[in-house]
Motif scaffolding. Structure first.
Motif, PDB file in Angstrom:
ATOM      1  N   SER A  23     -60.935 -34.272 106.672  1.00 32.12           N
ATOM      2  CA  SER A  23     -60.039 -35.147 105.905  1.00 32.12           C
ATOM      3  C   SER A  23     -60.393 -36.618 106.087  1.00 32.12           C
ATOM      4  CB  SER A  23     -58.587 -34.925 106.341  1.00 32.12           C
ATOM      5  OG  SER A  23     -58.226 -33.574 106.202  1.00 32.12           O
ATOM      6  N   GLN A  24     -61.532 -36.888 106.712  1.00 32.50           N
ATOM      7  CA  GLN A  24     -62.026 -38.244 106.951  1.00 32.50           C
ATOM      8  C   GLN A  24     -61.113 -39.041 107.881  1.00 32.50           C
ATOM      9  OE1 GLN A  24     -62.710 -40.154 103.168  1.00 32.50           O
ATOM     10  NE2 GLN A  24     -64.144 -38.600 102.481  1.00 32.50           N
ATOM     11  N   LEU A  26     -58.902 -40.272 100.299  1.00 32.23           N
ATOM     12  CA  LEU A  26     -58.859 -38.830 100.043  1.00 32.23           C
ATOM     13  C   LEU A  26     -57.613 -38.201 100.649  1.00 32.23           C
ATOM     14  CD1 LEU A  26     -60.309 -36.315  98.935  1.00 32.23           C
ATOM     15  CD2 LEU A  26     -61.434 -36.094 101.162  1.00 32.23           C
ATOM     16  N   VAL A  27     -57.381 -38.463 101.927  1.00 32.81           N
ATOM     17  CA  VAL A  27     -56.180 -38.007 102.624  1.00 32.81           C
ATOM     18  C   VAL A  27     -55.671 -39.211 103.414  1.00 32.81           C
ATOM     19  CG1 VAL A  27     -55.220 -36.381 104.291  1.00 32.81           C
ATOM     20  CG2 VAL A  27     -57.101 -35.654 102.821  1.00 32.81           C
ATOM     21  N   ASP A  63     -49.775 -35.834 103.290  1.00 27.51           N
ATOM     22  CA  ASP A  63     -51.123 -35.308 103.042  1.00 27.51           C
ATOM     23  C   ASP A  63     -51.632 -34.538 104.258  1.00 27.51           C
ATOM     24  OD1 ASP A  63     -51.243 -36.432 100.527  1.00 27.51           O
ATOM     25  OD2 ASP A  63     -52.344 -38.220 101.174  1.00 27.51           O
ATOM     26  N   PHE A  64     -51.457 -35.138 105.432  1.00 28.92           N
ATOM     27  CA  PHE A  64     -51.969 -34.502 106.648  1.00 28.92           C
ATOM     28  C   PHE A  64     -51.148 -33.265 107.039  1.00 28.92           C
ATOM     29  CE2 PHE A  64     -54.172 -38.568 107.189  1.00 28.92           C
ATOM     30  CZ  PHE A  64     -55.443 -38.102 107.510  1.00 28.92           C
TER      31      PHE A  64
END
Length: 285
Positions: free
Chosen positions: A29-30, A59-60, A65-66
């Motif tokens: 997830s960068q 992106l995240v 999101d996480f």
């Protein structure tokens, strides 16, 4: 662009591959991990983990999101998983009786920005600390015991709910909470006991210690349970004493220790460093 940090805590059955699974999900997830600690307890066979990370791209990037990213990992490994914004300050309600040293220390550290908390008010069964609390511009909930413990604790619970407090701190609040109140506050109420538990429980522990001729005095911060002074311990500290000292000197020395120990426990709880492990705690420092 700088992204906020998040704190991830995990509790699950110990097994191989947990750290790798979490790290891989975050890397995919960068996310950039800035701090990570973990512990596997061979007695309970439980695994505990605390990881601080920040997003690096669009992106995240959000907490939600996480949660979505980590949900498959949590489900596969049976994790109890929590995510918190690192910058968010825990809302804390303080409780005190007539001894104001711990209250004064916590208020000073909060007001100075040294504790990651927001104090939302003070509860007391006496009026003694009102002037101090008024100086800080905080609500002072005077809850005398005249109407009986049940009615007083109902008003105490109302103060917790109306203030939005996430943690209640008994800063030398010299009242024994009922079993019902202890259950209501389970895992979110910290007490300071002016002794090195499990020794010298109950009233006047410094005088008990003096009578036994101890060579150290100390203080213990612990989570409140229905078993008096037996809740899971978060932090302790001691100081050497000698036979030449009087009981009142024990008390004076002990107050300084109580201040430090309680502030540490509140900080570690607010930073999500403390995890319950049965009757014990895991504390990631």
């Amino acid at each position: 662009m700088m992204f906020p940090h998040f704190i991830l805590t995990i509790r699950c059955r110990d097994r191989a591959g947990i750290v790798a699974a979490v790290a891989t999900a975050l890397a995919d997830s960068q996310a950039f991990i800035t701090e990570s600690s973990h512990f596997g307890d061979p007695e309970t066979e439980l695994f505990f983990m605390r990881t601080v990370f920040r997003p690096t791209g669009a992106l995240v990037s959000t907490l939600e999101d996480f949660r979505i990213v980590l949900e498959p990992v949590a489900k596969r490994l049976g994790m109890e998983l929590s995510l918190h914004p690192a910058e968010r300050r825990t809302k804390v309600l303080l409780a005190v009786s007539k001894h104001g040293h711990c209250l004064n220390h916590l208020l000073h550290q909060w007001h100075s920005g040294e504790l990651p908390i927001d104090v939302v008010g003070v509860v007391s069964n006496h009026e003694d600390m009102r002037r101090l609390v008024d100086w800080y511009g905080l609500p002072y909930h005077y809850l005398p015991m005249a109407d009986g413990k049940q009615a007083q604790e109902a008003r105490f619970r109302d103060a917790i709910a109306s203030s939005g407090a996430e943690l209640t701190v008994l800063a030398r609040y010299m009242q024994v909470l009922s079993d019902e109140m202890c259950r209501h506050l389970e895992g979110r109420c910290i007490n300071i006991h002016h002794s090195f538990l499990p020794s010298f429980k109950g009233a006047k522990p410094y005088h008990q210690a003096y009578a036994r001729g101890v060579k150290v005095v100390g203080a213990t911060a612990h989570y409140v349970t229905s078993d008096l002074d037996e809740g899971p311990i978060i932090e302790q500290e001691t100081q050497r004493v000698t036979h030449a000292l009087e009981a009142d000197t024990f008390v004076r020395m002990g107050k300084d220790i109580e201040n430090v120990v309680l502030a540490r426990a509140v900080r570690w709880h607010a930073e999500h460093r403390v995890m319950l492990n049965g009757t014990r705690t895991v504390v990631f420092q």
